[in-house]
Design an enzyme around this catalytic site. Structure first.
Site, mmCIF file in Angstrom:
data_model
loop_
_atom_site.group_PDB
_atom_site.id
_atom_site.type_symbol
_atom_site.label_atom_id
_atom_site.label_comp_id
_atom_site.label_asym_id
_atom_site.label_seq_id
_atom_site.Cartn_x
_atom_site.Cartn_y
_atom_site.Cartn_z
ATOM 1 C CE LYS A 236 -3.721 -2.804 2.221
ATOM 2 N NZ LYS A 236 -4.596 -2.943 3.354
ATOM 3 C CD GLN B 239 -3.030 -4.339 6.495
ATOM 4 O OE1 GLN B 239 -3.442 -3.419 6.133
ATOM 5 N NE2 GLN B 239 -3.127 -5.455 6.061
ATOM 6 C CG ASP C 155 -9.449 -0.494 5.087
ATOM 7 O OD1 ASP C 155 -9.056 -0.834 4.049
ATOM 8 O OD2 ASP C 155 -8.847 -0.298 6.270
HETATM 9 N N1 LIG Z 1 -7.576 -2.511 7.374
HETATM 10 C C1 LIG Z 1 -7.266 -3.376 6.406
HETATM 11 N N2 LIG Z 1 -7.449 -3.207 5.081
HETATM 12 C C2 LIG Z 1 -7.388 -4.040 4.029
HETATM 13 O O1 LIG Z 1 -7.532 -3.756 2.761
HETATM 14 C C3 LIG Z 1 -6.699 -5.244 4.553
HETATM 15 C C4 LIG Z 1 -6.551 -5.462 5.814
HETATM 16 N N3 LIG Z 1 -6.974 -4.358 6.605
HETATM 17 N N4 LIG Z 1 -5.826 -6.648 6.343
HETATM 18 C C5 LIG Z 1 -5.540 -7.810 5.452
HETATM 19 C C6 LIG Z 1 -6.228 -7.619 4.097
HETATM 20 C C7 LIG Z 1 -5.688 -8.540 3.148
HETATM 21 N N5 LIG Z 1 -5.431 -7.362 2.102
HETATM 22 C C8 LIG Z 1 -4.820 -7.669 1.079
HETATM 23 C C9 LIG Z 1 -3.718 -6.356 0.186
HETATM 24 C C10 LIG Z 1 -2.895 -6.568 -0.839
HETATM 25 C C11 LIG Z 1 -2.670 -7.904 -1.292
HETATM 26 C C12 LIG Z 1 -1.701 -8.161 -2.367
HETATM 27 O O2 LIG Z 1 -0.970 -7.400 -2.902
HETATM 28 N N6 LIG Z 1 -1.479 -9.566 -3.022
HETATM 29 C C13 LIG Z 1 -0.861 -9.885 -3.906
HETATM 30 C C14 LIG Z 1 0.295 -10.726 -3.257
HETATM 31 C C15 LIG Z 1 0.986 -10.221 -2.040
HETATM 32 C C16 LIG Z 1 2.150 -11.206 -1.360
HETATM 33 O O3 LIG Z 1 3.099 -11.435 -2.237
HETATM 34 O O4 LIG Z 1 1.699 -11.780 -0.299
HETATM 35 C C17 LIG Z 1 -1.402 -10.662 -4.852
HETATM 36 O O5 LIG Z 1 -2.444 -11.005 -4.735
HETATM 37 O O6 LIG Z 1 -0.907 -10.537 -6.264
HETATM 38 C C18 LIG Z 1 -3.325 -8.953 -0.734
HETATM 39 C C19 LIG Z 1 -4.097 -8.785 0.449
HETATM 40 C C20 LIG Z 1 -5.596 -6.143 2.498
HETATM 41 N N7 LIG Z 1 -6.359 -6.408 3.769
HETATM 42 MG MG LIG Z 2 -9.501 -2.427 2.139
#
Ligand SMILES: Nc1nc(=O)c2c([nH]1)NC[C@@H]1CN(c3ccc(C(=O)N[C@@H](CCC(=O)O)C(=O)O)cc3)C=[N+]21
Ligand SMILES: [Mg+2]
Length: 281
Positions: free
Chosen positions: A54, A98, A121
């Site tokens: 992020k 987060q 969010d």
């Molecule tokens: N307040 C809050 N807001 C959120 O939006 C929030 C949170 N808490 N807690 C956890 C979850 C999970 N989440 C992700 C964000 C980016 C990837 C992301 O970039 N994923 C990459 C891979 C990342 C890696 O290599 O691990 C992909 O799918 O290609 C995944 C999951 C946001 N979340």
């Molecule tokens: Mg979010």
């Protein structure tokens, strides 16, 4: 049949370029750049990866990033005081705490303390209520990202049969609300659903957010369906995988998202979208 991959990463890159131009327009007109505070509590490795993604997205787009980090022992009162300070700071447009938070902190109380107009969010009851009543303002990033990704890859929703598997507050439920808003006939399934395989088999659009590797069997998928896998599971070998039995599902689906490179990059991108929106409303 072998499904076409829905390239969330590339759609996210395009959207980020668009956001970058919008931010450049804002700063060229003499206004300050949109600013996002990201609050990270404790040392959970996955949370560190996501928050880092992020913060890097902020840099790419020209959003000012305020990275804040706290020890896992921070008290609820201390975290609330931090949010109050950011709520009242006119230089801050978006506040992201987060999740998950350590056990001594009540995450509902934290989410409800964030000013709804800085809740990028989209988790505050005000913003979820607006979405439920078809007047969305700041929308939860993952469901919003799924809709945007599907629209940009040519999917239609009006009158189509869609299913969401998983009914969590932050993903499954708002995903159902987004699909309703988009005009799909929407079913939300959860741990008490009977005959899940039959429910999945009826759907033209299948969206899965369960958090269990391979939970949705590939042979449940109707031929020609669109499959979106929101799950991110880390296997013992360190690889990421989704909730859908991908190799089998892709023999039946018309289109399917990969993990990684599907929904994850869209989530981050919609957070940037929300931050620019929060800064310009
Ligand atoms: N307040 C809050 N807001 C959120 O939006 C929030 C949170 N808490 N807690 C956890 C979850 C999970 N989440 C992700 C964000 C980016 C990837 C992301 O970039 N994923 C990459 C891979 C990342 C890696 O290599 O691990 C992909 O799918 O290609 C995944 C999951 C946001 N979340
Ligand atoms: Mg979010």
């Amino acid at each position: 049949m072998s499904a076409k991959l829905i390239d969330g990463k590339s759609i996210a890159d395009t959207l980020q370029q668009e956001l970058r131009s919008r931010v450049a327009g804002i700063t060229a007109s003499g206004r300050r750049a949109p600013a996002l505070a990201t609050l990270l509590v404790g040392a959970d490795p996955a949370s560190h990866v996501y928050v880092r993604n992020k913060r890097l997205a902020c840099e790419r787009i020209g959003v000012r990033s305020l990275p804040l980090e706290f020890g896992s022992g921070i008290s609820q009162a201390e975290l609330l005081a931090e949010i109050e300070r950011l709520n009242n700071d006119p230089e801050v447009d978006g506040i992201l705490v987060q999740l998950p938070l350590p056990a001594q902190i009540d995450s509902t109380a934290i989410i409800e303390a964030i000013r709804p107009d800085k809740d990028v969010d989209g988790f505050h009851p005000y913003n979820l209520g607006r979405l439920a009543q078809r007047q969305p303002v700041l929308r939860p990033c993952t469901p919003f990202g799924v809709i945007e990704m599907l629209r940009r890859s040519g999917e239609t929703f009006y009158g189509r049969r869609a299913i969401v598997v998983g009914a969590s507050n932050h993903v499954g439920r708002p995903m159902g609300l987004e699909l309703l808003l988009a005009g799909a006939t929407t079913t939300v399934c959860h741990r008490f659903t009977r005959d899940l395989a039959d429910e999945v088999a009826r759907a033209e659009i299948v969206i899965v957010a369960v958090g269990k590797p391979g939970f949705i069997k590939g042979d449940w998928i109707a031929p020609g369906a669109t499959v979106v896998d929101i799950g991110i599971n880390r296997l013992p070998d360190g690889k990421l995988c989704g909730d859908v039995e991908f190799d089998v599902a892709r023999q039946r689906a018309a289109r399917i998202t990969p993990v990684p490179g599907g929904v994850g990059p869209m989530t981050v991108t919609m957070l940037m979208h929300n931050t620019v929106l929060a800064a310009t409303r």
